[in-house]
Scaffold this active site. Structure first.
Site, mmCIF file in Angstrom:
data_model
loop_
_atom_site.group_PDB
_atom_site.id
_atom_site.type_symbol
_atom_site.label_atom_id
_atom_site.label_comp_id
_atom_site.label_asym_id
_atom_site.label_seq_id
_atom_site.Cartn_x
_atom_site.Cartn_y
_atom_site.Cartn_z
ATOM 1 N N LYS A 11 0.825 -1.213 0.000
ATOM 2 C CA LYS A 11 0.000 0.000 0.000
ATOM 3 C C LYS A 11 0.865 1.271 0.000
ATOM 4 C CE LYS A 11 -3.978 -2.331 2.102
ATOM 5 N NZ LYS A 11 -5.081 -2.240 3.094
ATOM 6 N N TYR A 51 -12.391 -1.785 -4.233
ATOM 7 C CA TYR A 51 -12.921 -1.980 -2.875
ATOM 8 C C TYR A 51 -14.443 -1.859 -2.828
ATOM 9 C CZ TYR A 51 -8.315 -2.049 -0.605
ATOM 10 O OH TYR A 51 -7.054 -2.392 -0.178
ATOM 11 N N PHE A 59 -15.512 3.434 6.570
ATOM 12 C CA PHE A 59 -14.121 3.725 6.228
ATOM 13 C C PHE A 59 -13.838 3.757 4.729
ATOM 14 C CE2 PHE A 59 -14.280 -0.918 7.127
ATOM 15 C CZ PHE A 59 -13.796 -1.432 5.923
ATOM 16 N N ARG A 87 -2.225 -14.702 4.620
ATOM 17 C CA ARG A 87 -2.859 -13.913 5.691
ATOM 18 C C ARG A 87 -2.150 -14.141 7.031
ATOM 19 N NH1 ARG A 87 -7.565 -10.869 4.090
ATOM 20 N NH2 ARG A 87 -8.151 -10.623 6.269
ATOM 21 N N THR A 93 -5.806 -7.274 10.441
ATOM 22 C CA THR A 93 -6.074 -6.011 9.730
ATOM 23 C C THR A 93 -5.519 -4.808 10.493
ATOM 24 O OG1 THR A 93 -8.126 -6.998 8.902
ATOM 25 C CG2 THR A 93 -7.913 -4.595 8.733
ATOM 26 N N ARG A 104 2.212 -6.578 8.793
ATOM 27 C CA ARG A 104 1.438 -5.425 9.275
ATOM 28 C C ARG A 104 1.943 -4.944 10.635
ATOM 29 N NH1 ARG A 104 -4.494 -7.482 7.118
ATOM 30 N NH2 ARG A 104 -4.558 -6.194 5.237
ATOM 31 N N ASN A 114 -2.285 -0.047 6.675
ATOM 32 C CA ASN A 114 -1.765 -1.278 7.265
ATOM 33 C C ASN A 114 -0.797 -2.039 6.355
ATOM 34 O OD1 ASN A 114 -3.655 -2.109 5.451
ATOM 35 N ND2 ASN A 114 -4.900 -3.300 6.885
ATOM 36 N N HIS A 117 -2.159 -5.533 1.398
ATOM 37 C CA HIS A 117 -3.434 -6.221 1.176
ATOM 38 C C HIS A 117 -3.158 -7.702 0.963
ATOM 39 C CE1 HIS A 117 -7.393 -7.098 -0.564
ATOM 40 N NE2 HIS A 117 -6.738 -7.832 -1.452
ATOM 41 N N GLU A 128 -9.425 -10.345 -7.865
ATOM 42 C CA GLU A 128 -8.530 -9.217 -7.624
ATOM 43 C C GLU A 128 -7.320 -9.254 -8.562
ATOM 44 O OE1 GLU A 128 -9.705 -8.461 -2.939
ATOM 45 O OE2 GLU A 128 -7.877 -9.594 -3.382
HETATM 46 P P1 ADP Z 1 -8.264 -7.022 5.284
HETATM 47 O O1 ADP Z 1 -7.421 -6.106 4.424
HETATM 48 O O2 ADP Z 1 -7.517 -7.510 6.505
HETATM 49 O O3 ADP Z 1 -8.889 -8.143 4.496
HETATM 50 P P2 ADP Z 1 -10.885 -5.730 5.233
HETATM 51 O O4 ADP Z 1 -11.120 -6.478 3.961
HETATM 52 O O5 ADP Z 1 -11.896 -5.843 6.321
HETATM 53 O O6 ADP Z 1 -9.465 -6.126 5.880
HETATM 54 O O7 ADP Z 1 -10.726 -4.176 4.920
HETATM 55 C C1 ADP Z 1 -10.045 -3.737 3.763
HETATM 56 C C2 ADP Z 1 -9.119 -2.608 4.145
HETATM 57 O O8 ADP Z 1 -9.891 -1.508 4.620
HETATM 58 C C3 ADP Z 1 -8.156 -2.928 5.310
HETATM 59 O O9 ADP Z 1 -6.973 -3.585 4.892
HETATM 60 C C4 ADP Z 1 -7.860 -1.537 5.841
HETATM 61 O O10 ADP Z 1 -6.897 -0.860 5.024
HETATM 62 C C5 ADP Z 1 -9.204 -0.849 5.685
HETATM 63 N N1 ADP Z 1 -10.018 -0.951 6.903
HETATM 64 C C6 ADP Z 1 -10.651 -2.063 7.360
HETATM 65 N N2 ADP Z 1 -11.336 -1.843 8.498
HETATM 66 C C7 ADP Z 1 -11.141 -0.534 8.784
HETATM 67 C C8 ADP Z 1 -11.589 0.321 9.848
HETATM 68 N N3 ADP Z 1 -12.365 -0.140 10.841
HETATM 69 N N4 ADP Z 1 -11.183 1.628 9.808
HETATM 70 C C9 ADP Z 1 -10.408 2.094 8.819
HETATM 71 N N5 ADP Z 1 -9.947 1.329 7.779
HETATM 72 C C10 ADP Z 1 -10.296 0.030 7.757
HETATM 73 MG MG MG Z 2 -10.236 -8.010 2.912
#
Ligand code: ADP
Ligand code: MG
Length: 139
Positions: A11, A51, A59, A87, A93, A104, A114, A117, A128
């Site tokens: 990212k 997304y 968010f 993962r 996350t 992360r 974070n 992805h 994706e």
């Molecule tokens: P992951 O990337 O671990 O699969 P998600 O798919 O739930 O997590 O979310 C996609 C991305 O959105 C996350 O990697 C993070 O960058 C962002 N994100 C997720 N949850 C939050 C939150 N509660 N507040 C702000 N950003 C978030």
């Molecule tokens: Mg995800």
């Protein structure tokens, strides 16, 4: 049976702090092989499509603004049981909750920024990867 490919992005925050090489090295050391890789600066529109599943979440605006704020590296990776193994390598996350030594935990700054992805299922990895390696320039 679990598939052997996943999709990742380094990212903008991790790119800006100069950690792309360190993160790619962690992936390779963990046994992931690079199948395709691309450095790209997403538009807000492209980040929004990628997304789209999160478009109803609070968010989403912050996430798509962040993901279009600078260049990223997108890649398809190969390893047995790739989605779950990857993962594990990247951690939770929220970097504050990610296990020590995970990508992360080491390079994430906040739940949005974070560092990386990782796809959450084989079908997601397929979609994706296809977005970045066959669809991106047409949306
Ligand atoms: P992951 O990337 O671990 O699969 P998600 O798919 O739930 O997590 O979310 C996609 C991305 O959105 C996350 O990697 C993070 O960058 C962002 N994100 C997720 N949850 C939050 C939150 N509660 N507040 C702000 N950003 C978030
Ligand atoms: Mg995800």
């Amino acid at each position: 049976m679990a598939g052997n490919r996943t999709f990742t992005m380094i990212k903008p925050s991790a790119m800006a702090t100069g950690h792309a090489g360190d993160i790619l090295a962690m992936m390779e050391k963990a046994g992931f092989r690079l199948i395709a890789m691309r450095l790209v600066h997403l538009s807000r529109h492209q980040a929004g499509i990628f997304y789209a599943e999160h478009s109803a979440k609070g968010f989403y605006e912050e996430l798509t603004r962040f993901m279009s704020s600078g260049p990223i590296i997108a890649a398809i990776l190969e390893k047995d049981n790739a989605v779950a193994e990857f993962r594990k390598l990247i951690g939770a996350t929220d970097p504050a909750k990610a296990d020590p030594g995970t990508v992360r935990s080491l390079y994430g700054k906040s739940i949005t920024e974070n560092a990386v992805h990782g796809s959450d299922a084989d079908s997601t990895a397929e979609r994706e990867g296809a977005f970045f390696f066959s669809q991106l320039d047409r949306v």
